[in-house]
Design a protein around this motif. Sequence first.
Motif, PDB file in Angstrom:
ATOM      1  N   ARG A 198       0.835  -1.213   0.000  1.00  9.23           N
ATOM      2  CA  ARG A 198       0.000   0.000   0.000  1.00  9.23           C
ATOM      3  C   ARG A 198       0.862   1.253   0.000  1.00  9.23           C
ATOM      4  O   ARG A 198       0.543   2.250  -0.646  1.00  9.23           O
ATOM      5  N   LEU A 199       1.949   1.185   0.731  1.00  4.63           N
ATOM      6  CA  LEU A 199       2.831   2.346   0.825  1.00  4.63           C
ATOM      7  C   LEU A 199       3.699   2.504  -0.416  1.00  4.63           C
ATOM      8  O   LEU A 199       4.052   3.621  -0.798  1.00  4.63           O
ATOM      9  N   GLU A 200       4.023   1.398  -1.059  1.00  2.84           N
ATOM     10  CA  GLU A 200       4.912   1.439  -2.223  1.00  2.84           C
ATOM     11  C   GLU A 200       4.178   1.660  -3.544  1.00  2.84           C
ATOM     12  O   GLU A 200       4.792   2.062  -4.536  1.00  2.84           O
ATOM     13  N   THR A 201       2.863   1.393  -3.557  1.00  2.00           N
ATOM     14  CA  THR A 201       2.077   1.547  -4.780  1.00  2.00           C
ATOM     15  C   THR A 201       1.240   2.817  -4.663  1.00  2.00           C
ATOM     16  O   THR A 201       0.298   2.888  -3.868  1.00  2.00           O
ATOM     17  N   GLU A 202       1.577   3.805  -5.473  1.00  2.00           N
ATOM     18  CA  GLU A 202       0.988   5.132  -5.316  1.00  2.00           C
ATOM     19  C   GLU A 202      -0.540   5.122  -5.382  1.00  2.00           C
ATOM     20  O   GLU A 202      -1.207   5.801  -4.604  1.00  2.00           O
ATOM     21  N   LYS A 203      -1.090   4.328  -6.311  1.00  2.00           N
ATOM     22  CA  LYS A 203      -2.546   4.344  -6.464  1.00  2.00           C
ATOM     23  C   LYS A 203      -3.274   3.726  -5.275  1.00  2.00           C
ATOM     24  O   LYS A 203      -4.493   3.868  -5.149  1.00  2.00           O
ATOM     25  N   HIS A 204      -2.514   3.011  -4.411  1.00  2.00           N
ATOM     26  CA  HIS A 204      -3.113   2.418  -3.213  1.00  2.00           C
ATOM     27  C   HIS A 204      -2.731   3.169  -1.926  1.00  2.00           C
ATOM     28  O   HIS A 204      -3.152   2.758  -0.849  1.00  2.00           O
ATOM     29  N   ASN A 205      -1.990   4.261  -2.059  1.00  2.00           N
ATOM     30  CA  ASN A 205      -1.558   5.007  -0.871  1.00  2.00           C
ATOM     31  C   ASN A 205      -2.737   5.464  -0.022  1.00  2.00           C
ATOM     32  O   ASN A 205      -2.657   5.504   1.211  1.00  2.00           O
ATOM     33  N   TRP A 206      -3.841   5.806  -0.703  1.00  2.00           N
ATOM     34  CA  TRP A 206      -4.995   6.353   0.007  1.00  2.00           C
ATOM     35  C   TRP A 206      -5.595   5.367   1.007  1.00  2.00           C
ATOM     36  O   TRP A 206      -6.274   5.774   1.955  1.00  2.00           O
ATOM     37  N   LYS A 207      -5.334   4.071   0.794  1.00  2.00           N
ATOM     38  CA  LYS A 207      -5.878   3.055   1.686  1.00  2.00           C
ATOM     39  C   LYS A 207      -5.146   3.001   3.026  1.00  2.00           C
ATOM     40  O   LYS A 207      -5.651   2.422   3.987  1.00  2.00           O
ATOM     41  N   PHE A 208      -3.947   3.573   3.063  1.00  4.53           N
ATOM     42  CA  PHE A 208      -3.131   3.451   4.283  1.00  4.53           C
ATOM     43  C   PHE A 208      -3.458   4.557   5.269  1.00  4.53           C
ATOM     44  O   PHE A 208      -3.672   5.714   4.904  1.00  4.53           O
TER      45      PHE A 208
END
Length: 293
Positions: A198-208
């Motif tokens: 989640r932290l390394e994949t920009e499009k999933h950052n919002w989930k963290f």
Amino acid sequence: MKNIEIDHLKVSSNIKLSSIPTHIDVEASEKKKEKELDKIRIKLSKLQDKLYAHNKYGVLICLQGMDTAGKDSLVREVFKEFNARGVVVHSFKTPNANELEHDFLWRHYIALPEKGKFSVFNRTHYENVLVTRVHPNYILNENIPGITTVENITTEFWENRFESINNFEKHISQNGIIILKFFLHLSKEEQRHRLIRRLETEKHNWKFSPSDLNERELWDEYQRCYEEAINKTSKAYAPWYIIPADNKETARYLVAKSILKELEKYTDIKEPELEQEIKDNIKMYRDKLASEQ
């Protein structure tokens, strides 16, 4: 592909989560698992049509699991072939002001499926014996008589809450709601990998959220609460299934297969037959429509 006996995933006696694997090898590639899932999705969509026409049962699917267990993607993939009008997904978050003016089951009761339809609870009424148990101060927001401090929240309080949940599920099952509950059993190490992604994949950052790490520190406490909740509330009318969730594709396949197998037991779910008068005149109706050309 290895055949997995779904009944082995169903909780029919007391379990210990630490002794149940979070990974299961179905001896198939990701492509093969997707192909098998697609077959089940098609069967479920046809069954959904029958359920809608039959109009006597509703189906409640409950999904629980630690953060990153894959609940959202499971909903997307398992119910992909459903008629959108026949399935409603509810994601229960922190109760709002209006919900707190009612008992803890109220917001779940009003979200139950209509006859002929599916409701998916992505996080469920079990949050009220999981998150609140790990964080008992949340109970104080419910403004319950006699509960003014955390010290007032006794073992009896939790036993009563489990009893309320069992009574709730028994009542709705007796009135046509088919209940299936799934715990996505994730390992702490796999959660660590997913949080890193989640932290390394920009499009999933919002989930963290930093709170994810705070909750992770309470992992053992959550496991203890899940174990007790499952043991106290897995009933024949509302069974729990423990789904190894370290592999998302496998988890989706097992949940879909479990739903299909359980619903296929309801052999009375059929499309209603036409009235005899309509049957006798089908040719006339067809000829009348054809003559309009």
